[in-house]
Design a protein around this motif. Structure first.
Motif, short mmCIF file in Angstrom:
data_model
loop_
_atom_site.label_atom_id
_atom_site.label_comp_id
_atom_site.label_asym_id
_atom_site.label_seq_id
_atom_site.Cartn_x
_atom_site.Cartn_y
_atom_site.Cartn_z
N MET A 112 0.83 -1.20 0.00
CA MET A 112 0.00 0.00 0.00
C MET A 112 0.87 1.26 0.00
O MET A 112 0.64 2.17 -0.78
CB MET A 112 -0.93 0.02 1.21
N VAL A 113 1.89 1.30 0.87
CA VAL A 113 2.70 2.51 0.94
C VAL A 113 3.57 2.68 -0.31
O VAL A 113 4.01 3.79 -0.60
CB VAL A 113 3.57 2.59 2.22
N GLU A 114 3.76 1.60 -1.04
CA GLU A 114 4.50 1.69 -2.30
C GLU A 114 3.59 2.04 -3.47
O GLU A 114 4.03 2.13 -4.60
CB GLU A 114 5.26 0.39 -2.56
N GLY A 115 2.28 2.24 -3.19
CA GLY A 115 1.38 2.74 -4.21
C GLY A 115 0.42 1.74 -4.82
O GLY A 115 -0.30 2.08 -5.76
N ASP A 116 0.36 0.52 -4.33
CA ASP A 116 -0.57 -0.48 -4.87
C ASP A 116 -1.98 -0.17 -4.38
O ASP A 116 -2.28 -0.34 -3.20
CB ASP A 116 -0.14 -1.88 -4.42
N PRO A 117 -2.88 0.29 -5.28
CA PRO A 117 -4.22 0.67 -4.84
C PRO A 117 -5.04 -0.51 -4.34
O PRO A 117 -5.91 -0.34 -3.48
CB PRO A 117 -4.86 1.29 -6.09
N LEU A 118 -4.80 -1.72 -4.82
CA LEU A 118 -5.55 -2.88 -4.36
C LEU A 118 -5.18 -3.26 -2.93
O LEU A 118 -6.00 -3.76 -2.18
CB LEU A 118 -5.34 -4.07 -5.30
N ALA A 119 -3.93 -3.03 -2.56
CA ALA A 119 -3.47 -3.37 -1.22
C ALA A 119 -4.10 -2.46 -0.18
O ALA A 119 -4.22 -2.84 0.98
CB ALA A 119 -1.95 -3.27 -1.14
N ALA A 120 -4.51 -1.27 -0.58
CA ALA A 120 -5.02 -0.28 0.36
C ALA A 120 -6.48 -0.48 0.73
O ALA A 120 -6.98 0.19 1.62
CB ALA A 120 -4.84 1.12 -0.23
N ALA A 121 -7.15 -1.42 0.10
CA ALA A 121 -8.59 -1.54 0.23
C ALA A 121 -9.10 -1.62 1.67
O ALA A 121 -10.01 -0.89 2.04
CB ALA A 121 -9.08 -2.75 -0.57
#
Length: 153
Positions: A112-121
């Motif tokens: 998420m902190v590296e910018g993966d929008p799916l990980a941030a869900a």
């Protein structure tokens, strides 16, 4: 001490500092302060919600520097009791988690902190959550805890 006579380990996270308490098999208590806390990660390594990838890497170094000297004092353990001033059960999804579950959550947070929008869900973005997850992951990884039981409040 637990009913089976095995050592018990309590990690109490605080705002500016934390403590570890180990009750050994013989009933003796080892109580040790830790030079990190959930808010001590800000303005230190964590400056934003969520932290950046660089801030996460810097925080890992801070936590490792504090935890690694404890390896000689703390035996591998089946279960770590974790007390936090922030409610964690809802954020982490369960009151008891395996090391593998914590690693998976940490990997998702790092993505998420590296910018993966799916990980941030489904992950909280607050610094205190990042600090808790990072401390817990580093503890379980370096001090060989198999499970963690969360004690909120």
């Amino acid at each position: 001490m637990t009913e089976t006579g095995t050592p018990t380990l309590l990690l109490s996270l605080g705002e500016q500092s934390s403590r570890v308490r180990l009750t050994r098999e013989d009933g003796t208590l080892w109580d040790h302060p830790l030079a990190f806390g959930l808010e001590a990660m800000t303005p230190g390594p964590f400056r934003r919600d969520p932290p950046s990838a660089l801030e996460l890497e810097q925080a890992i170094m801070v936590v490792e520097d504090v935890l690694m000297p404890l390896a000689a004092q703390i035996p591998p353990h089946e279960r770590l009791m974790l007390h936090s001033p922030y409610p964690l059960v809802g954020e982490l999804g369960s009151q008891e988690l395996s090391r593998e579950s914590v690693e998976q959550l940490f990997g998702q947070f790092a993505a998420m902190v590296e910018g993966d929008p799916l990980a941030a869900a489904n992950l909280p973005k607050a610094r205190h959550f990042a600090a808790t997850l990072l401390i817990l992951r580093e503890w379980m990884h370096h001090l060989d805890a198999k499970r963690v039981v969360l004690i909120d409040g």
